[in-house]
Structure formats: C-alpha cells, structure tokens
Motif scaffolding. Structure first.
Motif, PDB file in Angstrom:
ATOM      1  N   SER A  31       0.520  -1.057  -0.089  1.00 26.97           N
ATOM      2  CA  SER A  31       0.109  -0.339  -0.143  1.00 26.97           C
ATOM      3  C   SER A  31       0.874   1.519   0.321  1.00 26.97           C
ATOM      4  N   ILE A  32       1.589   1.084   0.603  1.00 26.52           N
ATOM      5  CA  ILE A  32       2.535   2.399   0.509  1.00 26.52           C
ATOM      6  C   ILE A  32       3.538   2.675  -0.042  1.00 26.52           C
ATOM      7  N   ARG A  34       2.905   1.662  -3.562  1.00 26.08           N
ATOM      8  CA  ARG A  34       1.976   2.263  -4.761  1.00 26.08           C
ATOM      9  C   ARG A  34       1.748   3.495  -4.353  1.00 26.08           C
ATOM     10  N   ARG A  35       1.667   3.802  -3.007  1.00 29.02           N
ATOM     11  CA  ARG A  35       1.066   5.809  -3.015  1.00 29.02           C
ATOM     12  C   ARG A  35       2.750   6.423  -3.232  1.00 29.02           C
ATOM     13  N   ALA A  38       2.978   6.365  -6.727  1.00 24.44           N
ATOM     14  CA  ALA A  38       2.122   7.321  -7.096  1.00 24.44           C
ATOM     15  C   ALA A  38       2.470   8.958  -6.841  1.00 24.44           C
ATOM     16  N   ASP A  40       2.583  10.130  -4.010  1.00 25.86           N
ATOM     17  CA  ASP A  40       1.530  11.202  -3.041  1.00 25.86           C
ATOM     18  C   ASP A  40       2.594  11.737  -1.695  1.00 25.86           C
ATOM     19  N   TYR A  41       3.660  11.293  -1.732  1.00 24.09           N
ATOM     20  CA  TYR A  41       4.550  12.567  -1.053  1.00 24.09           C
ATOM     21  C   TYR A  41       5.209  12.942  -1.292  1.00 24.09           C
ATOM     22  N   HIS A  56      -1.548   6.587   6.332  1.00 26.12           N
ATOM     23  CA  HIS A  56      -1.910   5.572   4.872  1.00 26.12           C
ATOM     24  C   HIS A  56      -1.497   4.574   5.834  1.00 26.12           C
TER      25      HIS A  56
END
Length: 297
Positions: A31-32, A34-35, A38, A40-41, A56
């Motif tokens: 999950s992390i 993938r973020r 993408a 996200d950070y 998250h």
C-alpha cells in the motif's frame, strides 16, 4: 539528507522485519509503496510527510502505534548505537518529573495524582513511590490519566502493584515477536511506598489516553480494583520500538502485544471503555462526587 523514498523504504524495512503481526506486513508494504510511486509524498517535508505516511500506514493496518514521528532532536542513525528510542524516552521522562504532573488533596480526604507519562520502573520508581506516599493516608484515590500519552509496561505494572496486597497477582503478559517469547507481568513484591488497599480507586480517562496510560486503566478495571470514569481511550495496546530513519524522523514499530490475564485480550483498536461514561472535562467532578458518596461524606 535522505530523500522521501529513502525514508519510506527504511521505515517499511523496519516494519516488515519487526511488526508483531508478520502476516500483515505485505499489505502494508504494498500500500505505501504504491502511494510513493503515485507521487502522494512528493513535495512533503518534515512533519507533513510524517503525518501523511502515518495516516496511510494506519489506513492499511489500523494500529495506532504504527507511525512516523517528527522529532526536533537530531537522532543517531548509527545502528551500532541504536537503543530503540529508550534514551530519548528517558530524557523526556526526566524533563517531565517521571510523568507525574501533580498531587492534590481534595475535599473529603481524597487524593488526586495527575499522571502524564508512565515512567520506567527503574528510574521512575522513586517518583512513583513519592506520589503514592503523599496519597498513603487518603480515604480514596483518583488517578488522572486523561492526558497520559503512554510509557513503559514495567512502570504500568509498578503503578498497578500499589493496589494489590502482595506479589501474587498476575497482571498481564506481553508477547514479543522478535524473541518469540512471552513475558509475564506480576505485582511487585517490594515497593518504595505503602500499598493502597481496601479503599476506593477511580481512574479518569479521555479520548487522548493512550498506550501505557491505557494499560493502567485496563488492568485495574479488569482486576476489579478501580472504577474508570470518563471517555473511551484511544486504543493502542502494542509495545513499540522506535527507529531513526532520518535525522529528525522515527518510525514506531509495534513489536509486541499485551494479553490480559483476565480478559485474554487487550484494548487495541477499541480502547478502554469507562464504567462511568462522561465527557473528559466532567470526569474529575464525577469521580470526586462518587468517592464522597461511597465514603458517606
């Protein structure tokens, strides 16, 4: 300064290696990452990065001890000197009077101890004893844990020991993944102040009460030794290790889990439910009135 990707990779490696529930680490990691891929950070720094990753992490696995923490104090990144955050925690306790904010003598000969952290039993034992010495002649006692954010399991066992007659009470167990072992916590035989027996005890809680503070509330409640007054607590029952993943960022990894000898479980994710539910701001007055009634005052 490491990149966000390096910080997150280091944190995930620690979680995968140490999290108390190894079967959950794959989904957390996926999950992390993938973020991260993408974006996200991207553009996040310092506390903002910690806040986003923590949200998250807990979305992927609802464990409130699983998080990134920002610290203003630079952390040693050398694995050879790593102590899992103990030195920083001991420094914090020393600066906060071993977690004991105040003692007050209330009307009706009722003692009040305001506890903000649960100290380690070795360094904090004398301070805990001093507070209990002040309470020794009271007719009832209120432990205010509404602002208690956590602490040491050994310290929780010491606080609880004062309310039982001897060293024969098996309070709880803690299973540790790293050693694949279970440590038993019993009441302590020798204490630096008199035991507090055969008198009413009330524990105040709020939605902020966490971890070690929850341990004291849950254990005394489960063993029928205290009445819990206030709000349901935050719900963090897993002892953690802290690892530096950047100079000012720690990852906290729950490496163990608490098991009550009474309930066979713990307060993780559900919190400690009060016996007398009232808003936290009303808990002290409610407990004080209850104590006075019980004493016939």
């Amino acid at each position: 300064m490491p990149t966000n990707a390096e910080i997150i990779h280091r944190a995930l490696d620690r979680i995968t290696a140490g999290y108390v529930f190894p079967d959950r680490t794959s989904s957390i990691d996926t999950s992390i990452r993938r973020r991260l891929a993408a974006g996200d950070y991207d553009g996040l720094e310092g506390p903002a990065l910690c806040e986003a990753v923590t949200a998250h992490l807990q979305e992927a696995c609802p464990d409130k001890h699983l998080r990134l923490l920002w610290t203003d104090e630079p952390q040693d990144l050398d694995p050879a000197t790593e102590d899992e955050g103990r030195s920083a925690f001991l420094d914090l306790l020393r600066a906060e009077n071993q977690g004991i904010r105040r003692f007050e003598h209330l009307d009706g000969n009722i003692g009040l101890i305001d506890i903000r952290r649960i100290a380690c039993a070795d360094e904090g034992g004398r301070a805990i004893g001093a507070a209990m010495e002040l309470a020794a002649l009271s007719s009832a006692l209120i432990l205010d844990l509404r602002a208690c954010r956590g602490g040491a399991p050994e310290g929780a066992a010491m606080w609880c020991s004062y309310f039982f007659p001897d060293d024969q009470v098996h309070l709880n167990d803690i299973y540790d993944r790293r050693t694949d072992s279970t440590r038993q916590f019993w009441t302590i035989a020798h204490l630096p102040a008199p035991r507090y027996l055969d008198r009413p005890v009330y524990v105040l809680t709020s939605s902020l009460t966490f971890s070690g503070g929850e341990d004291v509330a849950y254990t005394l409640q489960a063993h029928g030794r205290a009445v819990v007054v206030g709000e349901t607590t935050r719900g963090g029952a897993h002892p953690t290790a802290r690892y530096a993943v950047a100079e000012h960022i720690l990852v906290t990894v729950p490496t163990a889990r608490t098991i009550s000898t009474v309930t066979g479980t713990n307060w993780e994710g559900v919190g400690v439910a009060p016996d007398v539910p009232v808003p936290a701001g009303d808990a002290l007055d409610t407990a004080h009135r209850a104590a006075l009634r019980r004493l016939g005052a």
